[in-house]
Write a protein that holds these residues in place. Structure first.
Motif, mmCIF file in Angstrom:
data_model
loop_
_atom_site.group_PDB
_atom_site.id
_atom_site.type_symbol
_atom_site.label_atom_id
_atom_site.label_comp_id
_atom_site.label_asym_id
_atom_site.label_seq_id
_atom_site.Cartn_x
_atom_site.Cartn_y
_atom_site.Cartn_z
ATOM 1 N N VAL A 292 0.853 -1.188 0.000
ATOM 2 C CA VAL A 292 0.000 0.000 0.000
ATOM 3 C C VAL A 292 0.889 1.237 0.000
ATOM 4 O O VAL A 292 1.635 1.464 0.963
ATOM 5 C CB VAL A 292 -0.920 0.031 1.235
ATOM 6 C CG1 VAL A 292 -1.769 1.299 1.235
ATOM 7 C CG2 VAL A 292 -1.800 -1.209 1.280
ATOM 8 N N PRO A 293 0.877 2.057 -1.051
ATOM 9 C CA PRO A 293 1.655 3.300 -1.039
ATOM 10 C C PRO A 293 1.088 4.271 0.001
ATOM 11 O O PRO A 293 -0.085 4.612 -0.043
ATOM 12 C CB PRO A 293 1.484 3.853 -2.459
ATOM 13 C CG PRO A 293 1.047 2.686 -3.282
ATOM 14 C CD PRO A 293 0.228 1.832 -2.358
ATOM 15 N N VAL A 294 1.927 4.660 0.934
ATOM 16 C CA VAL A 294 1.497 5.543 2.023
ATOM 17 C C VAL A 294 1.992 6.963 1.798
ATOM 18 O O VAL A 294 1.268 7.933 2.015
ATOM 19 C CB VAL A 294 2.002 5.004 3.376
ATOM 20 C CG1 VAL A 294 1.721 6.005 4.503
ATOM 21 C CG2 VAL A 294 1.359 3.654 3.679
ATOM 22 N N LYS A 295 3.228 7.095 1.339
ATOM 23 C CA LYS A 295 3.824 8.417 1.182
ATOM 24 C C LYS A 295 4.937 8.333 0.151
ATOM 25 O O LYS A 295 5.651 7.336 0.059
ATOM 26 C CB LYS A 295 4.400 8.898 2.532
ATOM 27 C CG LYS A 295 5.011 10.284 2.522
ATOM 28 C CD LYS A 295 3.984 11.382 2.496
ATOM 29 C CE LYS A 295 4.622 12.758 2.563
ATOM 30 N NZ LYS A 295 3.630 13.845 2.543
ATOM 31 N N SER A 296 5.090 9.389 -0.642
ATOM 32 C CA SER A 296 6.236 9.484 -1.538
ATOM 33 C C SER A 296 6.837 10.868 -1.420
ATOM 34 O O SER A 296 6.147 11.844 -1.101
ATOM 35 C CB SER A 296 5.837 9.188 -2.982
ATOM 36 O OG SER A 296 4.936 10.156 -3.471
ATOM 37 N N TRP A 297 8.127 10.940 -1.664
ATOM 38 C CA TRP A 297 8.861 12.200 -1.611
ATOM 39 C C TRP A 297 9.695 12.319 -2.883
ATOM 40 O O TRP A 297 10.283 11.343 -3.345
ATOM 41 C CB TRP A 297 9.808 12.236 -0.407
ATOM 42 C CG TRP A 297 9.146 12.046 0.922
ATOM 43 C CD1 TRP A 297 8.645 13.007 1.762
ATOM 44 C CD2 TRP A 297 8.940 10.791 1.607
ATOM 45 N NE1 TRP A 297 8.130 12.447 2.903
ATOM 46 C CE2 TRP A 297 8.291 11.087 2.838
ATOM 47 C CE3 TRP A 297 9.212 9.460 1.292
ATOM 48 C CZ2 TRP A 297 7.942 10.097 3.748
ATOM 49 C CZ3 TRP A 297 8.850 8.477 2.194
ATOM 50 C CH2 TRP A 297 8.229 8.794 3.398
ATOM 51 N N THR A 298 9.768 13.519 -3.434
ATOM 52 C CA THR A 298 10.618 13.754 -4.600
ATOM 53 C C THR A 298 11.190 15.171 -4.527
ATOM 54 O O THR A 298 10.710 16.011 -3.753
ATOM 55 C CB THR A 298 9.831 13.541 -5.909
ATOM 56 O OG1 THR A 298 10.724 13.635 -7.021
ATOM 57 C CG2 THR A 298 8.722 14.570 -6.086
ATOM 58 N N ASP A 299 12.239 15.406 -5.310
ATOM 59 C CA ASP A 299 12.850 16.726 -5.330
ATOM 60 C C ASP A 299 12.041 17.647 -6.234
ATOM 61 O O ASP A 299 11.144 17.203 -6.969
ATOM 62 C CB ASP A 299 14.297 16.623 -5.831
ATOM 63 C CG ASP A 299 14.401 16.035 -7.232
ATOM 64 O OD1 ASP A 299 14.918 16.722 -8.120
ATOM 65 O OD2 ASP A 299 13.948 14.886 -7.433
ATOM 66 N N ALA A 300 12.359 18.930 -6.199
ATOM 67 C CA ALA A 300 11.586 19.927 -6.944
ATOM 68 C C ALA A 300 11.628 19.672 -8.444
ATOM 69 O O ALA A 300 10.657 19.960 -9.154
ATOM 70 C CB ALA A 300 12.116 21.326 -6.631
ATOM 71 N N GLU A 301 12.730 19.098 -8.946
ATOM 72 C CA GLU A 301 12.848 18.826 -10.377
ATOM 73 C C GLU A 301 12.303 17.456 -10.755
ATOM 74 O O GLU A 301 12.347 17.072 -11.922
ATOM 75 C CB GLU A 301 14.313 18.939 -10.803
ATOM 76 C CG GLU A 301 14.891 20.336 -10.609
ATOM 77 C CD GLU A 301 16.384 20.373 -10.901
ATOM 78 O OE1 GLU A 301 16.784 19.953 -12.019
ATOM 79 O OE2 GLU A 301 17.150 20.792 -10.025
ATOM 80 N N GLN A 302 11.807 16.719 -9.770
ATOM 81 C CA GLN A 302 11.262 15.372 -9.975
ATOM 82 C C GLN A 302 12.232 14.467 -10.741
ATOM 83 O O GLN A 302 11.891 13.803 -11.713
ATOM 84 C CB GLN A 302 9.903 15.437 -10.683
ATOM 85 C CG GLN A 302 8.819 16.089 -9.830
ATOM 86 C CD GLN A 302 7.424 15.586 -10.146
ATOM 87 O OE1 GLN A 302 7.129 15.218 -11.267
ATOM 88 N NE2 GLN A 302 6.558 15.579 -9.141
#
Length: 315
Positions: A292-302
Motif C-alpha cells: 500500500v503506497p502511504v507516502k512518496s517524496w521527490t525533489d523539486a525537479e522530480q
C-alpha cells in the motif's frame, strides 16, 4: 552475529557467466558487478557530479527522515537490501526511535563485513547482523526478528535493474517478510540528464562496467583484454530504461571456462538495464504486489523519488 549462506557465489558466477555469453545477444547479470572492486567503483560513481541519484536521494532522506521515523515507529529492525557505504542508512538510524537492529544484506562479503565493522564501532549499542547473500534470490532472514518488526530499506533505485516483470516478482517475494518498505526509484526525465549520469567525464562508469570482465579474469581465469571493449550506455525511450553494454572493438576469441567465445566486431554484451518510472507507474506496480503506497517524496525537479510502502496483510 554474522549469517551467511553456503559459499556458492563463485560457482554461480561461473555458471551464469558462461550461460550469458552463450546467448544471442550476449548478456551478463548486473549483480556480478558488485565484488569488492566493483563496490568500491560504485561508491566513486556516487560521488561524481553527473550522477544525481545519490545526491538527490541523500537530500530527501535528510529532509524527511523524521517523518519516515514516525512511520516506522519505535524498536524497528531495519533491513537494507544491497548495503552500501552506510551514509544513507545512518541518516535513517539517527532518526529512528530506539532501532533494535540493523541487517545489511549484500552479495559482496568483504565489502559487507568491512562496513558492518565500521557501524559496530560507531554504534556499539546497535545489534548489527550482516547477511552475505544475493538478495535477488531467496535468502535466510534473521530469526531474531519477525516480519512485523522489519522495515525494508532499498535505496539507490536498484529496483530499476529489474525488468518490470522481475521487479513485480521481487516485491511479491519481499512482502511476506516485511511490515513496510522504504524504496528509492529513479524517475523518467530528460534523456540528456540520464546520458550524462551513465557516461561520466572521468570514465568511472566505464571502469565499473568493464570490472565484470576484470572480475572474470581474476576469478575464472578468463582471457579478456579490457582495452578491446568499449563502454556504451544509452536511454531507450520506448522501454524507459538506460541500457549498458560492453562493445567488442574487433573480431576476437576469448577463452572462458574451457570454451572459446567468439565476438564479432561491434558485438555487445548487455550488462545492465536501469528502468525509470513515473510516480503513478511505480505506485501501480507496488499495489499489484501487495503493498500500500502511504507516502512518496521527490525533489523539486522530480528527478528521483522515495516511497514508503506498507505490506498489506494476507487475506
Amino acid at each position: 552475529m554474522t549469517i551467511a549462506l553456503p559459499q556458492r557465489r563463485l560457482s554461480d558466477f561461473a555458471e551464469d557467466f558462461l550461460e550469458g555469453l552463450s546467448r544471442t545477444p550476449k548478456t551478463l547479470p548486473a549483480k556480478y558487478f558488485y565484488d569488492e572492486a566493483g563496490s568500491e567503483l560504485f561508491e566513486e560513481i556516487c560521488r561524481l557530479p553527473e550522477y544525481y541519484p545519490t545526491r538527490v536521494e541523500t537530500a530527501l532522506l535528510k529532509a524527511h527522515a523524521a517523518e519516515m521515523a514516525r512511520l516506522a515507529g519505535p524498536n524497528a529492525v531495519l533491513v537494507e537490501l544491497g548495503a552500501g557505504a552506510l551514509r544513507k542508512v545512518e541518516i535513517l538510524l539517527d532518526a529512528l526511535e530506539a532501532p533494535r537492529a540493523y541487517v545489511p544484506v549484500d552479495i559482496s562479503g568483504p565489502f559487507l563485513h568491512d562496513r558492518a565493522r565500521q557501524l559496530r564501532q560507531n554504534r556499539p549499542s546497535l545489534l548489527v547482523e550482516p547477511v552475505e547473500a544475493d538478495f535477488t534470490a531467496e535468502f535466510f532472514w534473521p530469526a531474531s526478528s519477525s516480519a512485523a518488526e522489519r522495515i525494508g530499506f532499498f535505496p539507490g533505485s536498484t529496483i530499476g535493474n529489474f525488468t518490470p516483470q522481475e521487479a513485480s516478482h521481487f516485491l511479491k517475494r519481499l512482502r511476506p517478510h516485511l511490515s513496510a518498505l522504504l524504496i528509492g526509484v529513479d524517475l523518467v526525465k530528460n534523456p540528456a540528464v540520464l546520458h550524462a549520469a551513465y557516461n561520466d567525464s572521468q570514465n568511472i562508469t566505464a571502469a565499473f562496467n568493464k570490472n565484470i570482465l576484470a572480475r572474470a579474469n581474476r576469478e575464472l581465469e578468463t582471457s579478456f583484454d579490457l582495452s578491446a571493449f568499449d563502454h556504451y550506455a544509452f536511454y531507450h525511450p520506448f522501454h524507459q530504461r538506460i541500457e549498458m553494454h560492453l562493445v567488442s572493438r574487433k573480431a576476437q576469441n576469448v577463452f572462458v571456462l574451457g570454451r572459446d567465445i567468439r565476438f564479432h566486431s561491434g558485438e555487445s554484451i548487455h550488462t545492465e538495464n536501469s528502468y525509470k518510472y513515473t510516480l503513478d507507474g511505480f505506485q501501480t506496480l507496488a499495489m499489484s504486489c501487495g503493498f500500500v503506497p502511504v507516502k512518496s517524496w521527490t525533489d523539486a525537479e522530480q528527478r528521483f523519488s522515495l516511497h514508503w510502502l506498507e505490506a498489506e496483510p494476507k487475506a
